[in-house]
Scaffold this motif. Structure first.
Motif, short mmCIF file in Angstrom:
data_model
loop_
_atom_site.label_atom_id
_atom_site.label_comp_id
_atom_site.label_asym_id
_atom_site.label_seq_id
_atom_site.Cartn_x
_atom_site.Cartn_y
_atom_site.Cartn_z
N TYR A 101 -23.54 71.20 11.64
CA TYR A 101 -24.83 71.03 12.42
C TYR A 101 -24.84 69.29 12.46
N THR A 102 -25.34 68.83 14.01
CA THR A 102 -25.74 67.38 14.01
C THR A 102 -26.77 67.41 13.14
N PRO A 103 -27.27 65.91 12.80
CA PRO A 103 -28.60 65.63 12.21
C PRO A 103 -29.77 65.94 12.98
N GLU A 104 -29.89 66.05 14.07
CA GLU A 104 -30.76 66.53 14.98
C GLU A 104 -31.19 68.09 14.89
N GLU A 105 -29.87 68.63 14.72
CA GLU A 105 -30.07 70.29 14.37
C GLU A 105 -30.66 70.75 13.15
#
Length: 167
Positions: free
Chosen positions: A36-40
């Motif tokens: 996951y990206t930090p935003e996700e």
């Protein structure tokens, strides 16, 4: 409380951390190899949508997924038998319910309550709910859990009559 492999000791400043919605343990995204990206991760945290691997396994098992076989299993509510095939389970379920509806009942509700919580009398083979039986018995009356109300009362009457009743 931490649930990830590092137990919270991995303190890289740029690691995203997320809490499991079921067990409420915290996990680093890199320790759990979450892609996951930090935003996700932030979005999952805001929506309380993340489930750790252990809770996900438990959730699947509760829904009937057989982890050892890698598939869902279906359980009959009437008899408890399990099936791997949904069509076979539905077919069995229809027959099982019909069979239960034909059963003889010795119960205040006459089988109108839930059928799954029923017990079969060891003396006369009729079916009864223990909850219906308890509701009708007086508090001072003892009861045998394996007998329906009718057979239980007969047994008490026979015991009270004693050996002199037959003479």
């Amino acid at each position: 409380r931490w649930g990830c492999k590092c137990k919270g000791y991995n303190t890289h400043s740029r690691q995203a951390k997320i809490q499991c919605r079921r067990c409420e343990l915290w996990f680093h995204s890199s320790c759990e190899k979450l892609d996951y990206t930090p935003e996700e991760v932030r979005r999952l945290a805001e929506e309380a949508a993340f489930e750790c691997e252990g809770c996900e396994r438990q959730s699947l098992a509760e829904k009937g997924f057989d982890l050892s076989a890698g598939r869902f299993t279906f359980k009959c509510r009437g008899c408890g038998r399990t099936f791997a095939d949904e069509w076979e389970a539905r077919t069995h379920g229809r027959r099982c319910v019909t069979k239960q509806q034909r059963q003889r009942w010795s119960c205040a509700c006459d089988g109108g309550k839930h059928k799954a919580g029923a017990s079969q009398c060891t003396r006369c083979a009729s079916w009864f709910h223990r909850s219906c039986k308890r509701a009708k018995l007086a508090a001072w009356e003892g009861s045998n859990a394996s007998l329906c109300e009718t057979c239980d009362r007969r047994k008490v009457a026979d015991a009270n009559a004693g050996p002199s009743a037959g003479a």
